[in-house]
Motif scaffolding. Structure first.
Motif, PDB file in Angstrom:
ATOM      1  N   TYR A 230       0.796  -1.001   0.067  1.00 32.80           N
ATOM      2  CA  TYR A 230      -0.056   0.119  -0.204  1.00 32.80           C
ATOM      3  C   TYR A 230       0.740   1.344  -0.002  1.00 32.80           C
ATOM      4  O   TYR A 230       0.582   2.277  -0.704  1.00 32.80           O
ATOM      5  N   ALA A 231       2.198   1.332   0.851  1.00 33.99           N
ATOM      6  CA  ALA A 231       2.889   2.304   0.779  1.00 33.99           C
ATOM      7  C   ALA A 231       3.411   2.684  -0.445  1.00 33.99           C
ATOM      8  O   ALA A 231       3.766   3.866  -0.899  1.00 33.99           O
ATOM      9  N   ALA A 232       3.864   1.656  -1.322  1.00 36.21           N
ATOM     10  CA  ALA A 232       4.312   1.792  -2.601  1.00 36.21           C
ATOM     11  C   ALA A 232       3.439   2.421  -3.608  1.00 36.21           C
ATOM     12  O   ALA A 232       3.947   3.464  -4.494  1.00 36.21           O
ATOM     13  N   GLN A 233       2.072   2.292  -3.428  1.00 35.80           N
ATOM     14  CA  GLN A 233       1.156   2.828  -4.277  1.00 35.80           C
ATOM     15  C   GLN A 233       0.975   4.395  -3.989  1.00 35.80           C
ATOM     16  O   GLN A 233       0.678   5.009  -4.985  1.00 35.80           O
ATOM     17  N   ASP A 237       7.965   5.038   1.406  1.00 44.46           N
ATOM     18  CA  ASP A 237       9.273   4.132   1.434  1.00 44.46           C
ATOM     19  C   ASP A 237       8.731   2.900   2.314  1.00 44.46           C
ATOM     20  O   ASP A 237       7.932   2.822   2.744  1.00 44.46           O
ATOM     21  N   GLU A 238       9.363   1.648   1.659  1.00 45.00           N
ATOM     22  CA  GLU A 238       8.738   0.417   2.252  1.00 45.00           C
ATOM     23  C   GLU A 238       9.597   0.446   3.870  1.00 45.00           C
ATOM     24  O   GLU A 238      10.797   1.051   3.722  1.00 45.00           O
ATOM     25  N   ARG A 239       9.032  -0.243   4.622  1.00 42.30           N
ATOM     26  CA  ARG A 239       9.399  -0.641   6.319  1.00 42.30           C
ATOM     27  C   ARG A 239       9.762  -2.022   6.240  1.00 42.30           C
ATOM     28  O   ARG A 239       9.166  -3.016   5.669  1.00 42.30           O
ATOM     29  N   PHE A 240      10.500  -2.344   7.278  1.00 42.98           N
ATOM     30  CA  PHE A 240      10.781  -3.440   7.952  1.00 42.98           C
ATOM     31  C   PHE A 240      10.729  -3.220   9.407  1.00 42.98           C
ATOM     32  O   PHE A 240      10.635  -2.057   9.965  1.00 42.98           O
ATOM     33  N   VAL A 241      10.438  -4.399  10.024  1.00 42.21           N
ATOM     34  CA  VAL A 241      10.172  -4.120  11.657  1.00 42.21           C
ATOM     35  C   VAL A 241      11.019  -5.418  12.214  1.00 42.21           C
ATOM     36  O   VAL A 241      10.681  -6.758  12.041  1.00 42.21           O
TER      37      VAL A 241
END
Length: 374
Positions: A230-233, A237-241
């Motif tokens: 959804y963030a890419a749309q 930026d993409e995230r990791f946790v």
């Protein structure tokens, strides 16, 4: 939060913690007497009265609308009486009229400015109240008690005015024990908060449903992947946790899966033990892992304290660049009550950093077996 720093308005139209009416009257009277005395001594009363026009402006920044109206009316009355009543004081009438008009105009603008300020304050309070309510539902207040554990701790966002940051935690009771999550979203700002919400929502939805920690971690990883799509749309930026998930039940050993997170600490008697856990990839990066998530076991007997932290504590630095010595600090505080330990560590880390600004959120949880189990 922790804690709520919100303050309520007493009544609509009032400022936050305004001065008392008696204080406003005394202040206006004192300033008026001083200005009139200086005017008489200097024989330049008309222009010295110009100092009084600052009274309504000061009131508009500190007082309620009603108090500001009183100060404006008081100032106008004093100026009119001191300027217009004397007939032969040698001052041109044009100067006197201009002084009165200026006083009235500044008084009216001060009342209007006060009204606008109160409106902004009330709107800010509503926004902060909404944010505090959201936080109570997203990051539930500590301490939390289940049949298995008592969890207490400290949660401090890097920006003190922001109620929710990139660090996350949660506690869910399941048929297989109590599951505790602590995590840290990569990055800062609202996009990081969005990823934090995604993980917490997935944890609450699946922690009581999945019988194994591996299945739970798979669900959490999938939530981060969905969030990133959804963030890419939207161009974010993409995230990791990074995350650590622990399952505590009636056994003296607990299960844990470490997804690239800070290792836990077990405090027992005078010892501080760091369990050896397999470090997997952070949530959102499972497709890059060579092997699936691994469940580890470590001892957590009755009377011991399990400490879970984020790297906001371990990466705290002093002015000279030295990292905060977590192990040494724990060794000095191993005898502290579990409810006092997180705050003591946090305060010590802040003192260690000195005037250096914090660059990350901080979450510190202490987990103790519930007294119902002892």
């Amino acid at each position: 939060m922790p804690r709520s720093h919100l303050k309520k308005l007493a009544r609509p139209g009032e400022a936050i913690e305004p001065p008392r009416d008696t204080e406003v009257v005394i202040a206006a009277a004192v300033v008026t007497v001083l200005v009139l005395a200086l005017g008489v001594l200097s024989e330049s009363l008309v222009w010295l009265l110009g100092l009084l026009v600052f009274l309504p402006g000061a009131a508009s920044a500190l007082c309620t609308v009603r108090q500001t109206t009183f100060v404006s009316a008081w100032t106008a009355a004093v100026v009119i009486a001191a300027v217009l009543l004397p007939e032969d004081d040698g001052q041109p009438w044009l100067d006197k009229i201009l002084m009165v008009l200026l006083t009235l105009a500044l008084g009216a603008s001060s009342v209007y400015a006060c009204h606008r300020r109160i409106g902004r304050e009330r709107e800010m309070l509503r926004l902060r109240s909404t944010a505090a309510a959201m936080q109570r539902h997203i990051l539930r207040p500590l301490p939390m008690l289940t049949d298995d554990v008592l969890v207490d701790g400290v949660y401090e966002p890097v920006q003190e005015e922001r109620l929710v940051g990139g660090d996350i935690y949660d506690v869910v009771t399941s048929p297989w024990g109590t599951r505790v999550l602590i995590g840290d979203v990569q990055g800062k700002g609202l996009p990081a908060v969005g990823a934090a919400f995604a993980v917490i929502g997935a944890f609450r939805a699946t922690a009581h449903r999945e019988p194994t920690l591996t299945a739970l971690v798979d669900a959490l990883d999938a939530s981060v992947v969905r969030h990133n799509s959804y963030a890419a749309q939207t161009g974010d930026d993409e995230r990791f946790v990074t995350a650590l998930i622990v399952n505590v039940d009636a056994h003296e050993e607990v299960q844990a899966i470490n997804c690239g997170h800070v290792l836990p600490q077990v405090l027992r008697d005078s010892d501080v033990i760091t369990p050896e856990l397999t470090s997997g990839v952070p949530l959102g990066l499972a497709d890059l892992a060579a092997e699936p998530a691994t469940v580890d076991w470590f001892a957590f007997p009755p009377g011991a304290t399990l400490l879970l932290t984020t790297d906001g504590l371990t990466e705290t630095r002093a002015a000279d660049g030295a990292f905060y010595p977590v192990a040494e600090s724990l060794a000095r505080r191993v005898s502290l009550a579990p409810t006092d330990l997180p705050r003591a560590l946090y305060d010590d880390a802040r003192a260690f950093a000195g005037k250096e600004d914090r660059h990350d959120d901080v979450a510190i949880l202490s987990v103790r077996r519930s007294p119902y189990r002892l």
